[in-house]
Enzyme design. Structure first.
Site, PDB file in Angstrom:
ATOM      1  N   ILE A 109       0.651  -1.605   0.085  1.00 20.17           N
ATOM      2  CA  ILE A 109       0.122  -0.637   0.003  1.00 20.17           C
ATOM      3  C   ILE A 109       0.750   1.537   0.389  1.00 20.17           C
ATOM      4  CG2 ILE A 109      -0.363   0.198   3.030  1.00 20.17           C
ATOM      5  CD1 ILE A 109      -3.287   0.923   2.006  1.00 20.17           C
ATOM      6  N   CYS A 110       0.480   1.910  -0.930  1.00 21.48           N
ATOM      7  CA  CYS A 110       1.486   3.486  -0.332  1.00 21.48           C
ATOM      8  C   CYS A 110       2.259   4.045  -1.444  1.00 21.48           C
ATOM      9  CB  CYS A 110       1.590   3.955   1.133  1.00 21.48           C
ATOM     10  SG  CYS A 110       1.579   5.704   1.308  1.00 21.48           S
ATOM     11  N   GLY A 111       3.262   3.987  -0.421  1.00 20.97           N
ATOM     12  CA  GLY A 111       4.863   4.193  -0.799  1.00 20.97           C
ATOM     13  C   GLY A 111       4.822   2.395  -0.233  1.00 20.97           C
ATOM     14  N   THR A 113       3.705   0.115  -3.056  1.00 16.13           N
ATOM     15  CA  THR A 113       3.885   0.312  -4.494  1.00 16.13           C
ATOM     16  C   THR A 113       5.006   0.455  -5.333  1.00 16.13           C
ATOM     17  OG1 THR A 113       2.296   2.040  -4.408  1.00 16.13           O
ATOM     18  CG2 THR A 113       1.172   0.119  -3.729  1.00 16.13           C
ATOM     19  N   ALA A 160      -2.745  -0.504  -3.820  1.00 16.82           N
ATOM     20  CA  ALA A 160      -3.585  -0.023  -3.178  1.00 16.82           C
ATOM     21  C   ALA A 160      -3.323   1.653  -2.683  1.00 16.82           C
ATOM     22  CB  ALA A 160      -4.361  -0.241  -1.156  1.00 16.82           C
TER      23      ALA A 160
END
Length: 205
Positions: A109-111, A113, A160
């Site tokens: 999720i977030c960074g 990715t 995500a």
């Protein structure tokens, strides 16, 4: 009942809000009785890390000791370090590649990715993140596979954006088969929309 371990990556500047729904429910169980899960934290070393919110976490063990064969899933939360010092967390992206190669699911999720994008793990899989431009800045080759959705599960690789921890958790639960479809939908409606009808469904499942 069989027991499996879900591994949660922890590192300095960890985004506290992104993994809480997922690990709390994994640890306490869903609506299915076929499998029991534990959660173990994996740090860069065995030394404590400090989250974005200032919470100190003592990892259960170091990343170097992580074996995909002993895991049900690797969860990679966001952290400021994914952007400010990508090299520091690159070993986690490489570990994600080893997990996927071994057929073990990964959720980012977030960074995180962006870390997977730099590692080439999003080049040929549907995925999402904060916005398409965020991942494009990594120079990765997978922009054609970007999906503007809260969360995406592409064959065991869950992605995500930072504002969608509930959708992230929902995809994790589905992958782990923690809930049946009706209960999973009810869990999401209850927590995302405070739907009182969903509570009744969830309690009866």
């Amino acid at each position: 009942m069989s027991t499996a371990t879900v591994h949660l990556a922890v590192y300095d500047t960890l985004a506290d809000w992104e993994y809480g729904h997922a690990v709390a429910r994994i640890r306490s169980g869903g609506s299915r009785e076929s499998r029991d899960f534990s959660v173990a934290t994996v740090g860069p070393t065995g030394e404590p890390v400090t989250t974005m919110g200032g919470v100190r976490i003592l990892p259960d063990f170091a990343l170097a000791d992580l074996d995909p064969g002993t895991s049900a899933m690797l969860i990679l939360p966001g952290a400021a370090l994914w952007d400010t010092d990508p090299a520091a967390l690159a070993p986690y992206a490489r570990a994600a590649g080893a997990f996927l190669a071994a057929g073990v699911p990964v959720a980012a999720i977030c960074g995180a990715t962006a870390g997977l994008a730099r590692e080439g793990l999003l080049d040929d899989r549907p995925h999402t993140s904060a916005v398409a431009e965020y991942l494009a800045a990594t120079g990765y080759a997978g922009s054609a596979h970007y999906r503007d959705e809260p969360a995406v599960n592409a064959g065991g690789l869950i992605t995500a954006g930072p504002t969608d921890p509930l959708a992230f958790a929902r995809e994790i639960f589905a992958e782990l088969e923690l809930y049946g479809p009706e209960a999973l939908d009810a869990w999401y409606r209850l927590h995302a929309f405070s739907d009182p009808d969903a509570y009744e469904v969830l309690m009866s499942s």
